[in-house]
Motif scaffolding. Structure first.
Motif, mmCIF file in Angstrom:
data_model
loop_
_atom_site.group_PDB
_atom_site.id
_atom_site.type_symbol
_atom_site.label_atom_id
_atom_site.label_comp_id
_atom_site.label_asym_id
_atom_site.label_seq_id
_atom_site.Cartn_x
_atom_site.Cartn_y
_atom_site.Cartn_z
ATOM 1 N N TYR A 14 0.924 -1.489 0.084
ATOM 2 C CA TYR A 14 -0.283 -0.174 -0.250
ATOM 3 C C TYR A 14 1.013 1.190 0.479
ATOM 4 N N PRO A 16 0.700 5.469 0.426
ATOM 5 C CA PRO A 16 -0.546 6.978 0.762
ATOM 6 C C PRO A 16 -1.264 7.200 -0.433
ATOM 7 N N ARG A 17 -1.212 6.977 -1.422
ATOM 8 C CA ARG A 17 -1.826 7.275 -2.666
ATOM 9 C C ARG A 17 -2.938 6.768 -2.615
ATOM 10 N N HIS A 18 -3.067 5.539 -2.303
ATOM 11 C CA HIS A 18 -4.141 4.466 -2.556
ATOM 12 C C HIS A 18 -5.639 4.489 -1.589
ATOM 13 N N ASP A 20 -7.588 7.085 -0.754
ATOM 14 C CA ASP A 20 -8.181 8.898 -1.291
ATOM 15 C C ASP A 20 -9.138 9.282 -0.227
ATOM 16 N N THR A 74 -3.036 14.178 4.264
ATOM 17 C CA THR A 74 -1.599 13.442 3.569
ATOM 18 C C THR A 74 -0.570 12.577 4.436
ATOM 19 N N GLN A 77 -2.994 9.365 5.425
ATOM 20 C CA GLN A 77 -2.645 8.441 4.096
ATOM 21 C C GLN A 77 -1.254 7.817 4.453
ATOM 22 N N ARG A 78 -0.412 8.299 5.522
ATOM 23 C CA ARG A 78 0.610 7.403 5.595
ATOM 24 C C ARG A 78 -0.137 6.753 6.638
ATOM 25 N N THR A 135 -10.763 2.946 -4.518
ATOM 26 C CA THR A 135 -8.945 2.753 -5.136
ATOM 27 C C THR A 135 -9.483 1.646 -6.042
#
Length: 141
Positions: A14, A16-18, A20, A74, A77-78, A135
Protein backbone atom coordinates in the motif's frame (compact mmCIF):
# COMPACT_ATOMS: atom_id res chain seq x y z
CA UNK A 1 5.18 -2.83 -5.59
CA UNK A 2 4.12 -6.19 -4.22
CA UNK A 3 4.66 -7.60 -0.75
CA UNK A 4 6.81 -10.71 -0.68
CA UNK A 5 4.93 -13.92 -1.40
CA UNK A 6 4.51 -15.66 1.95
CA UNK A 7 2.19 -18.40 3.08
CA UNK A 8 0.82 -19.00 -0.41
CA UNK A 9 -1.00 -15.66 -0.73
CA UNK A 10 0.09 -12.15 -1.59
CA UNK A 11 -1.40 -8.69 -1.18
CA UNK A 12 -0.20 -5.52 -2.88
CA UNK A 13 2.01 -3.06 -1.03
CA UNK A 14 0.00 0.00 0.00
CA UNK A 15 1.07 3.53 -0.84
CA UNK A 16 -0.38 6.67 0.77
CA UNK A 17 -2.02 7.67 -2.54
CA UNK A 18 -4.13 4.47 -2.42
CA UNK A 19 -6.10 6.02 0.44
CA UNK A 20 -8.23 8.66 -1.28
CA UNK A 21 -9.80 10.15 1.84
CA UNK A 22 -12.91 12.30 1.49
CA UNK A 23 -14.58 14.25 4.25
CA UNK A 24 -17.82 12.55 5.27
CA UNK A 25 -18.47 14.71 8.35
CA UNK A 26 -17.23 18.30 8.17
CA UNK A 27 -15.12 19.64 11.01
CA UNK A 28 -17.21 22.51 12.38
CA UNK A 29 -16.07 22.83 16.01
CA UNK A 30 -12.69 23.54 17.59
CA UNK A 31 -11.09 20.40 19.02
CA UNK A 32 -12.03 16.81 18.21
CA UNK A 33 -14.45 16.84 15.29
CA UNK A 34 -14.94 15.67 11.71
CA UNK A 35 -14.50 12.36 9.91
CA UNK A 36 -12.84 11.09 6.72
CA UNK A 37 -13.25 7.86 4.80
CA UNK A 38 -11.56 6.00 1.95
CA UNK A 39 -12.51 2.87 0.01
CA UNK A 40 -10.20 0.22 -1.45
CA UNK A 41 -10.67 -2.83 -3.68
CA UNK A 42 -7.53 -4.96 -3.54
CA UNK A 43 -6.83 -8.38 -5.05
CA UNK A 44 -5.61 -11.18 -2.80
CA UNK A 45 -3.94 -13.91 -4.85
CA UNK A 46 -3.38 -17.55 -3.85
CA UNK A 47 -0.06 -17.83 -5.65
CA UNK A 48 0.15 -21.61 -6.29
CA UNK A 49 -2.94 -21.64 -8.53
CA UNK A 50 -3.53 -17.87 -9.04
CA UNK A 51 -7.03 -18.00 -7.49
CA UNK A 52 -7.95 -14.46 -6.58
CA UNK A 53 -10.42 -12.60 -4.44
CA UNK A 54 -11.16 -8.87 -4.47
CA UNK A 55 -10.84 -7.67 -0.89
CA UNK A 56 -13.18 -4.69 -0.44
CA UNK A 57 -13.01 -2.47 2.62
CA UNK A 58 -13.41 1.05 3.92
CA UNK A 59 -11.00 3.02 6.09
CA UNK A 60 -12.38 5.72 8.37
CA UNK A 61 -10.45 8.20 10.48
CA UNK A 62 -11.27 11.26 12.59
CA UNK A 63 -10.05 14.63 11.32
CA UNK A 64 -9.04 15.71 14.82
CA UNK A 65 -8.72 13.86 18.13
CA UNK A 66 -7.88 14.95 21.66
CA UNK A 67 -4.69 12.88 21.68
CA UNK A 68 -3.41 13.35 18.12
CA UNK A 69 -4.74 16.83 17.34
CA UNK A 70 -5.47 17.74 13.72
CA UNK A 71 -4.70 14.96 11.21
CA UNK A 72 -4.11 16.30 7.70
CA UNK A 73 -5.16 14.22 4.68
CA UNK A 74 -1.47 13.62 3.89
CA UNK A 75 -0.82 12.33 7.41
CA UNK A 76 -4.00 10.21 7.38
CA UNK A 77 -2.85 8.62 4.09
CA UNK A 78 0.62 7.86 5.49
CA UNK A 79 -0.77 6.37 8.70
CA UNK A 80 -3.29 4.22 6.80
CA UNK A 81 -0.64 2.94 4.36
CA UNK A 82 1.84 2.15 7.13
CA UNK A 83 -0.81 0.33 9.17
CA UNK A 84 -2.09 -1.62 6.14
CA UNK A 85 1.44 -2.71 5.22
CA UNK A 86 2.13 -3.84 8.78
CA UNK A 87 -1.15 -5.79 8.85
CA UNK A 88 -0.31 -7.41 5.51
CA UNK A 89 3.15 -8.39 6.73
CA UNK A 90 1.75 -9.97 9.90
CA UNK A 91 -1.10 -11.81 8.16
CA UNK A 92 1.02 -13.12 5.31
CA UNK A 93 3.70 -14.38 7.67
CA UNK A 94 1.19 -16.83 9.19
CA UNK A 95 -2.16 -16.86 7.33
CA UNK A 96 -4.93 -18.86 8.97
CA UNK A 97 -5.95 -20.27 5.58
CA UNK A 98 -4.72 -20.42 1.96
CA UNK A 99 -8.15 -19.13 0.87
CA UNK A 100 -7.82 -15.58 -0.49
CA UNK A 101 -11.24 -14.67 0.95
CA UNK A 102 -10.26 -15.77 4.45
CA UNK A 103 -6.88 -14.03 4.15
CA UNK A 104 -8.80 -10.85 3.25
CA UNK A 105 -10.93 -11.13 6.40
CA UNK A 106 -7.87 -11.83 8.55
CA UNK A 107 -6.11 -8.82 6.98
CA UNK A 108 -9.07 -6.48 7.64
CA UNK A 109 -9.24 -7.58 11.29
CA UNK A 110 -5.51 -7.05 11.84
CA UNK A 111 -5.50 -3.74 9.92
CA UNK A 112 -8.39 -2.51 12.11
CA UNK A 113 -6.46 -3.37 15.30
CA UNK A 114 -3.28 -1.62 14.14
CA UNK A 115 -5.07 1.44 12.74
CA UNK A 116 -7.08 1.97 15.94
CA UNK A 117 -3.86 1.84 17.97
CA UNK A 118 -2.30 4.45 15.65
CA UNK A 119 -5.29 6.85 15.73
CA UNK A 120 -7.88 6.00 18.37
CA UNK A 121 -11.37 5.77 16.86
CA UNK A 122 -10.14 4.91 13.35
CA UNK A 123 -11.57 1.78 11.81
CA UNK A 124 -11.50 -0.60 8.89
CA UNK A 125 -15.03 -1.36 7.75
CA UNK A 126 -16.45 -4.24 5.72
CA UNK A 127 -18.22 -1.83 3.38
CA UNK A 128 -17.32 1.57 2.02
CA UNK A 129 -18.97 4.85 2.98
CA UNK A 130 -21.42 6.02 0.31
CA UNK A 131 -19.46 9.28 -0.22
CA UNK A 132 -16.27 7.42 -1.19
CA UNK A 133 -15.12 6.17 -4.58
CA UNK A 134 -13.20 2.89 -4.53
CA UNK A 135 -9.49 2.95 -5.28
CA UNK A 136 -8.93 -0.19 -7.32
CA UNK A 137 -5.41 -1.51 -6.90
CA UNK A 138 -4.20 -3.66 -9.75
CA UNK A 139 -2.07 -6.64 -8.91
CA UNK A 140 1.38 -7.27 -10.35
CA UNK A 141 2.83 -10.76 -9.96
Amino acid sequence: MVLPVLGGCTINHYLPRHFDFVTVVEKTEPGPDGWRAACLHVPVIHTPNLDSFVCRFGVEMPIETRVDGYISVTLAQRIAADCANEAGRIVLSAPSSPSPGLVCEQFKTKFNEILDRAVRGSMVTKSCHKKTTPTIINFNL
